[in-house]
Motif scaffolding. Sequence first.
Motif, PDB file in Angstrom:
ATOM      1  N   SER A 103      35.493  44.431  44.338  1.00 43.54           N
ATOM      2  CA  SER A 103      36.561  44.868  45.250  1.00 43.54           C
ATOM      3  C   SER A 103      37.927  44.932  44.544  1.00 43.54           C
ATOM      4  O   SER A 103      38.237  45.934  43.902  1.00 43.54           O
ATOM      5  N   VAL A 104      38.681  43.855  44.629  1.00 39.99           N
ATOM      6  CA  VAL A 104      40.089  43.900  44.186  1.00 39.99           C
ATOM      7  C   VAL A 104      40.291  44.215  42.703  1.00 39.99           C
ATOM      8  O   VAL A 104      41.323  44.778  42.325  1.00 39.99           O
ATOM      9  N   LEU A 105      39.308  43.901  41.875  1.00 38.00           N
ATOM     10  CA  LEU A 105      39.497  44.199  40.444  1.00 38.00           C
ATOM     11  C   LEU A 105      39.259  45.679  40.146  1.00 38.00           C
ATOM     12  O   LEU A 105      39.773  46.216  39.171  1.00 38.00           O
ATOM     13  N   ILE A 106      38.508  46.348  41.015  1.00 34.82           N
ATOM     14  CA  ILE A 106      38.262  47.788  40.813  1.00 34.82           C
ATOM     15  C   ILE A 106      39.463  48.603  41.296  1.00 34.82           C
ATOM     16  O   ILE A 106      39.905  49.536  40.644  1.00 34.82           O
ATOM     17  N   SER A 107      40.008  48.204  42.461  1.00 37.12           N
ATOM     18  CA  SER A 107      41.080  49.011  43.063  1.00 37.12           C
ATOM     19  C   SER A 107      42.469  48.602  42.567  1.00 37.12           C
ATOM     20  O   SER A 107      43.473  48.923  43.181  1.00 37.12           O
ATOM     21  N   ASN A 164      44.129  36.425  48.251  1.00 36.26           N
ATOM     22  CA  ASN A 164      43.746  35.431  49.275  1.00 36.26           C
ATOM     23  C   ASN A 164      43.153  36.141  50.490  1.00 36.26           C
ATOM     24  O   ASN A 164      42.150  35.690  51.039  1.00 36.26           O
ATOM     25  N   ASP A 165      43.792  37.244  50.885  1.00 36.28           N
ATOM     26  CA  ASP A 165      43.313  37.974  52.069  1.00 36.28           C
ATOM     27  C   ASP A 165      41.899  38.503  51.855  1.00 36.28           C
ATOM     28  O   ASP A 165      41.071  38.467  52.760  1.00 36.28           O
ATOM     29  N   GLN A 166      41.627  38.993  50.656  1.00 39.44           N
ATOM     30  CA  GLN A 166      40.333  39.638  50.414  1.00 39.44           C
ATOM     31  C   GLN A 166      39.227  38.636  50.095  1.00 39.44           C
ATOM     32  O   GLN A 166      38.064  38.906  50.343  1.00 39.44           O
ATOM     33  N   LYS A 187      55.948  47.320  50.631  1.00 37.32           N
ATOM     34  CA  LYS A 187      55.492  48.616  50.108  1.00 37.32           C
ATOM     35  C   LYS A 187      54.141  48.432  49.409  1.00 37.32           C
ATOM     36  O   LYS A 187      53.216  49.218  49.599  1.00 37.32           O
ATOM     37  N   TYR A 188      54.025  47.380  48.609  1.00 35.61           N
ATOM     38  CA  TYR A 188      52.790  47.137  47.850  1.00 35.61           C
ATOM     39  C   TYR A 188      51.611  46.816  48.773  1.00 35.61           C
ATOM     40  O   TYR A 188      50.565  47.459  48.708  1.00 35.61           O
ATOM     41  N   LEU A 189      51.821  45.851  49.650  1.00 39.27           N
ATOM     42  CA  LEU A 189      50.685  45.406  50.483  1.00 39.27           C
ATOM     43  C   LEU A 189      50.224  46.485  51.454  1.00 39.27           C
ATOM     44  O   LEU A 189      49.056  46.527  51.822  1.00 39.27           O
ATOM     45  N   ASN A 190      51.134  47.375  51.837  1.00 39.55           N
ATOM     46  CA  ASN A 190      50.745  48.408  52.797  1.00 39.55           C
ATOM     47  C   ASN A 190      49.906  49.525  52.177  1.00 39.55           C
ATOM     48  O   ASN A 190      49.422  50.407  52.871  1.00 39.55           O
ATOM     49  N   LEU A 193      44.279  47.755  53.052  1.00 38.07           N
ATOM     50  CA  LEU A 193      43.953  47.387  54.425  1.00 38.07           C
ATOM     51  C   LEU A 193      43.590  45.904  54.402  1.00 38.07           C
ATOM     52  O   LEU A 193      42.606  45.512  53.767  1.00 38.07           O
ATOM     53  N   LEU A 194      44.383  45.098  55.065  1.00 39.67           N
ATOM     54  CA  LEU A 194      44.173  43.655  55.001  1.00 39.67           C
ATOM     55  C   LEU A 194      43.222  43.191  56.105  1.00 39.67           C
ATOM     56  O   LEU A 194      43.168  43.790  57.174  1.00 39.67           O
ATOM     57  N   LYS A 195      42.515  42.093  55.824  1.00 37.50           N
ATOM     58  CA  LYS A 195      41.651  41.500  56.856  1.00 37.50           C
ATOM     59  C   LYS A 195      42.504  40.682  57.826  1.00 37.50           C
ATOM     60  O   LYS A 195      42.294  40.668  59.020  1.00 37.50           O
TER      61      LYS A 195
END
Length: 310
Positions: A103-107, A164-166, A187-190, A193-195
């Motif tokens: 997930s997060v390491l790919i995107s 942390n969210d993911q 700007k970054y977090l938006n 899509l957060l859980k």
Amino acid sequence: MTRKLGILNKLKNFLKSKLFFYLKSSYKKNLYIHIKKYRSVSESHPYSYEIKKFLEKPKLFKNFKRNKHYMGVVETVTEKEGYEYLKVLESRNDGFLKKALGSVLISDNIGNPLKYFYDGYSIPLSPTTLRYIKVASDLNILFGKKYHNIAEIGAGYGGQTLINDQILDVYSAKLFDLPHVNKLIEKYLNYFLLKGSYKTTFINNEVPTNYDLVLSNYAFSELPKDLQVAYIDKVLKKSKRGYLTMNSGLGGVFSDGKLSAIEILNQLPNVKFLEEYPLTYKYNYIVVWGYENSEKIDKNFKEKKYELNL
Ligand SMILES: C[S@@+](CC[C@H](N)C(=O)[O-])C[C@H]1O[C@@H](n2cnc3c(N)ncnc32)[C@H](O)[C@@H]1O
């Protein structure tokens, strides 16, 4: 008349001089929120001014993680440190690395971070993101996966918040940073899509709230003493658990004007000092409280041995 012309000429020469250009450019390179007494290390750094530019110019935002001033404050992790975080994560076998690799390491492309090919991995990885995953894994060992509300002091661009969210189970996060840095975080977090949910804020807007956990990577420790005390009263003391990576309090250049480790011990009873691993600066350590059991700490961390200068 001749005297007037003399003064005008001097003024003209000054406006053309290197000194004038230096003063002009260094003046432009600062963006202060607080008066001097309340400024943190990063607020006094050109980093703060650069953030304003990232927000104004999409081209600069696209590459903000490669900006030299930004790399001096937030995007600081070296290839070698990234390797060491990777080894810790591999050794833990808690599934965090596997989950992140899917997930997060790919995107991980927003802001164009520096990435490296590490042996055994088919995609390049950002060492800074590996640090955030290692911190999330520390939190899981110390306190478990589930959090109702986390307070994070000095959230950078929101990198730790996103991980942390993911990877953990976080209902909500309140992020304290400087007002213009909060805009960068939003700007970054938006882009994702957060859980769970997040809100950015500034210490002066804080209505005392109880937290499950307060988290701060190299940020609470870089605030001047008065601000540290305000955060202790308004946030740290309101939190059942804590995890603070510190670069001040036990000596070194960053300790000037900050609370000492003994002052922190006196303010926050039942804290433990742990070694930072990998150690990124000689005087660093981690302050924790509210952990679930000491056995897990003994198995996964080393207690920090230190001398208090009483
Ligand atoms: C060394 S960076 C660490 C960033 C992030 N925690 C990380 O680990 O990547 C310090 C952070 O503290 C923030 N900061 C500076 N002054 C602050 C203040 N007065 N209140 C809250 N955060 C502040 C900076 O904007 C920056 O996000």
